[in-house]
Design an enzyme around this catalytic site. Structure first.
Site, PDB file in Angstrom:
ATOM      1  N   CYS A  81     -15.253  18.403  -1.615  1.00  0.00           N
ATOM      2  CA  CYS A  81     -14.599  19.349  -2.483  1.00  0.00           C
ATOM      3  C   CYS A  81     -13.146  19.606  -1.889  1.00  0.00           C
ATOM      4  O   CYS A  81     -13.272  19.722  -0.593  1.00  0.00           O
ATOM      5  CB  CYS A  81     -15.457  20.719  -2.514  1.00  0.00           C
ATOM      6  SG  CYS A  81     -14.593  22.234  -3.092  1.00  0.00           S
TER       7      CYS A  81
ATOM      8  N   ASN B 280      -5.421  -0.256   0.220  1.00  0.00           N
ATOM      9  CA  ASN B 280      -6.172  -0.272  -0.819  1.00  0.00           C
ATOM     10  C   ASN B 280      -7.266   0.634  -1.178  1.00  0.00           C
ATOM     11  O   ASN B 280      -7.616   0.945   0.112  1.00  0.00           O
ATOM     12  CB  ASN B 280      -6.830  -1.780  -1.290  1.00  0.00           C
ATOM     13  CG  ASN B 280      -5.463  -2.887  -1.539  1.00  0.00           C
ATOM     14  OD1 ASN B 280      -4.551  -2.434  -1.779  1.00  0.00           O
ATOM     15  ND2 ASN B 280      -5.808  -4.180  -1.074  1.00  0.00           N
TER      16      ASN B 280
ATOM     17  N   HIS C 282      -4.631   4.704   2.725  1.00  0.00           N
ATOM     18  CA  HIS C 282      -4.537   5.718   1.922  1.00  0.00           C
ATOM     19  C   HIS C 282      -5.906   6.029   1.194  1.00  0.00           C
ATOM     20  O   HIS C 282      -6.066   6.628   0.143  1.00  0.00           O
ATOM     21  CB  HIS C 282      -3.975   4.869   0.771  1.00  0.00           C
ATOM     22  CG  HIS C 282      -2.438   4.562   0.956  1.00  0.00           C
ATOM     23  ND1 HIS C 282      -1.591   3.699   0.275  1.00  0.00           N
ATOM     24  CD2 HIS C 282      -1.847   5.011   2.260  1.00  0.00           C
ATOM     25  CE1 HIS C 282      -0.449   3.563   1.061  1.00  0.00           C
ATOM     26  NE2 HIS C 282      -0.334   4.304   2.168  1.00  0.00           N
TER      27      HIS C 282
ATOM     28  N   ASP D 155      -9.889   0.511  -3.316  1.00  0.00           N
ATOM     29  CA  ASP D 155     -10.788  -0.227  -4.056  1.00  0.00           C
ATOM     30  C   ASP D 155     -12.332  -0.650  -3.231  1.00  0.00           C
ATOM     31  O   ASP D 155     -13.167  -1.017  -3.868  1.00  0.00           O
ATOM     32  CB  ASP D 155     -10.283  -1.425  -4.923  1.00  0.00           C
ATOM     33  CG  ASP D 155      -9.803  -2.550  -3.792  1.00  0.00           C
ATOM     34  OD1 ASP D 155     -10.430  -2.593  -2.546  1.00  0.00           O
ATOM     35  OD2 ASP D 155      -8.632  -3.086  -4.270  1.00  0.00           O
TER      36      ASP D 155
ATOM     37  N   THR E 120      -5.337  -8.528  -6.546  1.00  0.00           N
ATOM     38  CA  THR E 120      -4.923  -8.877  -7.954  1.00  0.00           C
ATOM     39  C   THR E 120      -5.855  -9.796  -8.686  1.00  0.00           C
ATOM     40  O   THR E 120      -6.108  -9.678  -9.776  1.00  0.00           O
ATOM     41  CB  THR E 120      -3.644  -9.717  -7.892  1.00  0.00           C
ATOM     42  OG1 THR E 120      -2.614  -8.737  -7.183  1.00  0.00           O
ATOM     43  CG2 THR E 120      -3.078  -9.966  -9.249  1.00  0.00           C
TER      44      THR E 120
ATOM     45  N   PRO F 280      -6.603  -3.377 -12.564  1.00  0.00           N
ATOM     46  CA  PRO F 280      -5.514  -3.367 -13.578  1.00  0.00           C
ATOM     47  C   PRO F 280      -4.509  -2.518 -12.584  1.00  0.00           C
ATOM     48  O   PRO F 280      -4.659  -1.653 -11.740  1.00  0.00           O
ATOM     49  CB  PRO F 280      -5.807  -2.292 -14.481  1.00  0.00           C
ATOM     50  CG  PRO F 280      -7.093  -1.680 -14.045  1.00  0.00           C
ATOM     51  CD  PRO F 280      -7.670  -2.514 -13.014  1.00  0.00           C
ATOM     52  N   ASP F 281      -3.065  -2.524 -13.057  1.00  0.00           N
ATOM     53  CA  ASP F 281      -2.121  -1.953 -12.228  1.00  0.00           C
ATOM     54  C   ASP F 281      -1.721  -0.754 -13.156  1.00  0.00           C
ATOM     55  O   ASP F 281      -1.274  -0.756 -14.509  1.00  0.00           O
ATOM     56  CB  ASP F 281      -0.780  -2.946 -12.454  1.00  0.00           C
ATOM     57  CG  ASP F 281       0.482  -2.095 -12.014  1.00  0.00           C
ATOM     58  OD1 ASP F 281       0.437  -0.899 -11.684  1.00  0.00           O
ATOM     59  OD2 ASP F 281       1.518  -2.779 -11.803  1.00  0.00           O
ATOM     60  N   PHE F 282      -1.940   0.475 -12.708  1.00  0.00           N
ATOM     61  CA  PHE F 282      -1.868   1.675 -13.722  1.00  0.00           C
ATOM     62  C   PHE F 282      -0.430   1.715 -14.350  1.00  0.00           C
ATOM     63  O   PHE F 282      -0.345   2.395 -15.141  1.00  0.00           O
ATOM     64  CB  PHE F 282      -2.339   2.857 -13.044  1.00  0.00           C
ATOM     65  CG  PHE F 282      -1.626   3.568 -12.216  1.00  0.00           C
ATOM     66  CD1 PHE F 282      -0.686   4.691 -12.456  1.00  0.00           C
ATOM     67  CD2 PHE F 282      -1.427   3.437 -10.823  1.00  0.00           C
ATOM     68  CE1 PHE F 282       0.118   5.327 -11.730  1.00  0.00           C
ATOM     69  CE2 PHE F 282      -0.751   3.744  -9.739  1.00  0.00           C
ATOM     70  CZ  PHE F 282       0.255   4.842 -10.288  1.00  0.00           C
ATOM     71  N   ARG F 283       0.667   1.182 -13.403  1.00  0.00           N
ATOM     72  CA  ARG F 283       2.052   1.600 -13.994  1.00  0.00           C
ATOM     73  C   ARG F 283       2.310   0.483 -15.179  1.00  0.00           C
ATOM     74  O   ARG F 283       3.310   0.699 -15.714  1.00  0.00           O
ATOM     75  CB  ARG F 283       2.882   1.090 -12.734  1.00  0.00           C
ATOM     76  CG  ARG F 283       2.905   2.311 -11.833  1.00  0.00           C
ATOM     77  CD  ARG F 283       4.053   2.094 -10.585  1.00  0.00           C
ATOM     78  NE  ARG F 283       3.910   3.143  -9.523  1.00  0.00           N
ATOM     79  CZ  ARG F 283       3.196   3.018  -8.559  1.00  0.00           C
ATOM     80  NH1 ARG F 283       2.299   2.078  -8.443  1.00  0.00           N
ATOM     81  NH2 ARG F 283       3.255   3.941  -7.541  1.00  0.00           N
TER      82      ARG F 283
ATOM     83  N   ILE G 188      -3.811  -8.387  -2.554  1.00  0.00           N
ATOM     84  CA  ILE G 188      -4.756  -9.010  -2.154  1.00  0.00           C
ATOM     85  C   ILE G 188      -5.941  -8.931  -3.113  1.00  0.00           C
ATOM     86  O   ILE G 188      -7.049  -9.619  -3.144  1.00  0.00           O
ATOM     87  CB  ILE G 188      -5.386  -8.575  -0.895  1.00  0.00           C
ATOM     88  CG1 ILE G 188      -6.259  -9.345   0.120  1.00  0.00           C
ATOM     89  CG2 ILE G 188      -5.857  -7.255  -0.844  1.00  0.00           C
ATOM     90  CD1 ILE G 188      -6.837  -9.085   1.200  1.00  0.00           C
TER      91      ILE G 188
END
Length: 335
Positions: free
Chosen positions: A153, A126, A145, A128, A47, A52-55, A45
Site C-alpha cells: 500500500c 530493469n 528501480h 522485469d 530485448t 515491449p517498449d512502452f514508448r 538485456i
C-alpha cells in the site's frame, strides 16, 4: 546516447589487460586474478525476451496507453499521476507482469558468473524480474528501480499478497490495501518518479570500488544515479561494454573493452573465449525450452540485420556527403 567522454586513443596501451579485446578479458578471468565481477544492466538485456517498449508507437502496449489519454507515456510511472489515476499503470502491468517472459542468454550468463563464484554484485535498472528467473541469487541483485517482486500500500506500506496482486493484474484492475481501515492504493515496489531509489542501492554502491572487473550491458546510462556506477569502478579494473552504442565514460580508459551490438551476441563471443559456450547454451535452453530459445535467436538475427542495414545506410550517406563536398571544392577551385 550518454557519450560524455572521449575514447582512449588507439595508441594508448592497456594497463591490466594484454590488449583491449574480449579474448584478453577472458584470459584475465581465466588467470584467476578476477574474483569480484560487478555487472550493470539495462533494458537492452531483456530485448530478446520480447518485453515491449512502452514508448514505441509500433507496439500494442503504446496503443493501449495512448487510448487512456496520458499527458505523456512516462506519466504511467509518475507517483502523483498514479495517485490521481492508477488505471493506466495496471493496463501496462498486465502486459509486463512476470511470468509472461523468459530470461535471455545474457541473463543466464550472469547467473553462470554467480554459480562460478565470480559475481560480486548485479545492479539492474530493469523491473522485469528476469534476473531472478535466471537463477541469480536475490542477495546479489540490486534492483535499482525496484521490481514487480513485491508490492504494498502506498499509504500505510502494508505488504499485499502476491496471489491477489496477480489476480488484479490479470484483470487490469486496481488493488486496494487489505487493511479495510486504510483502503489505500497498492502498487508494486517499482520506483516511480517522485520516489527515492531503494536503500539497497546506496548500501551496496561500495561494491563497485572493490570490483576487479565490470561488465555493463544494454543501458544508455542516461538515468542518474545509476548512470554514475561505471565511474565508481577502480581505474585498474577493466570495464567491458555490451551495448548498441558507446555510452557514458566507457571507452575512455586504457582497459575499457567495447563490444558494440546486441547484448546476446556479445555475451556469446565472450563465452566462446572463456570456453563456456556449450555450457551456457545448454543451461539457457534447459531454462527456457527449445521453442523459446529459437524465438529469441530469430529475433536477435533480425535485430543484427537491422543494425547492419542502418550502419550501411550511414556509411553510404557519409560517402555521398564526401563525394558532394569534393565536387563542391573542385568546382570552387576551378572557378
Amino acid at each position: 546516447m550518454g557519450q560524455d567522454h572521449s575514447t582512449v586513443s588507439a595508441g594508448t596501451p592497456p594497463e591490466t589487460l594484454t590488449e583491449r579485446s574480449l579474448a584478453a578479458v577472458a584470459q584475465h578471468i581465466k588467470s584467476g586474478n578476477v574474483r569480484r565481477i560487478v555487472v550493470m544492466t539495462g533494458a537492452g538485456i531483456s530485448t530478446a525476451a520480447g518485453i515491449p517498449d512502452f514508448r514505441s508507437p509500433d507496439t500494442g502496449l503504446y496503443a493501449n496507453l495512448a487510448r487512456l489519454n496520458l499527458p505523456e507515456p512516462e506519466a504511467v510511472f509518475d507517483l502523483l499521476f498514479f495517485k490521481e489515476n492508477p488505471k493506466p499503470f495496471y493496463v501496462l502491468a498486465k502486459d509486463l507482469y512476470p511470468g509472461k517472459f523468459f530470461p535471455t542468454i545474457s541473463h543466464v550468463f550472469i547467473s553462470m558468473l554467480a554459480k562460478k563464484g565470480l559475481l560480486h554484485q548485479l545492479f539492474t535498472q530493469n523491473i522485469d524480474c528476469l534476473e531472478r528467473a535466471a537463477g541469480i541469487p536475490p542477495e546479489l541483485i540490486v534492483e535499482a528501480h525496484g521490481s514487480f517482486a513485491d508490492q504494498r500500500c502506498i499509504d500505510c506500506k502494508t505488504p499485499y499478497p502476491e496471489n491477489l496482486m496477480r489476480e488484479h493484474v490479470e484483470r487490469a484492475e486496481v488493488p486496494l490495501c487489505i487493511d479495510k481501515k486504510c483502503g489505500g492504493l497498492v502498487k508494486p515496489d517499482i520506483v516511480f518518479f517522485h520516489e527515492a531509489l531503494p536503500p539497497t542501492f546506496y548500501d551496496r554502491i561500495h561494491t563497485t570500488s572493490t570490483a576487479d572487473l565490470a561488465i555493463v550491458m544494454g543501458t544508455s546510462l542516461m538515468v542518474h544515479p545509476f548512470a554514475g556506477l561505471p565511474d565508481q569502478i577502480s581505474r585498474h579494473a577493466p570495464r567491458v561494454l555490451f551495448n548498441l552504442d558507446r555510452v557514458g565514460s566507457l571507452g575512455s580508459r586504457a582497459d575499457d573493452v567495447l563490444e558494440l551490438g546486441d547484448c546476446d551476441t556479445g555475451v556469446r563471443k565472450l563465452a566462446d573465449e572463456l570456453g563456456w559456450r556449450e555450457e551456457l547454451e545448454s543451461e539457457w535452453r534447459k531454462l527456457v525450452g527449445d521453442e523459446e530459445a529459437e524465438r529469441q535467436m530469430q529475433g536477435t538475427g533480425k535485430r543484427a540485420a537491422a543494425v547492419l542495414e542502418d550502419e550501411v545506410s550511414r556509411l553510404a550517406d557519409d560517402l555521398d556527403r564526401g563525394v558532394r563536398l569534393q565536387d563542391f571544392e573542385e568546382t570552387n577551385d576551378a572557378s
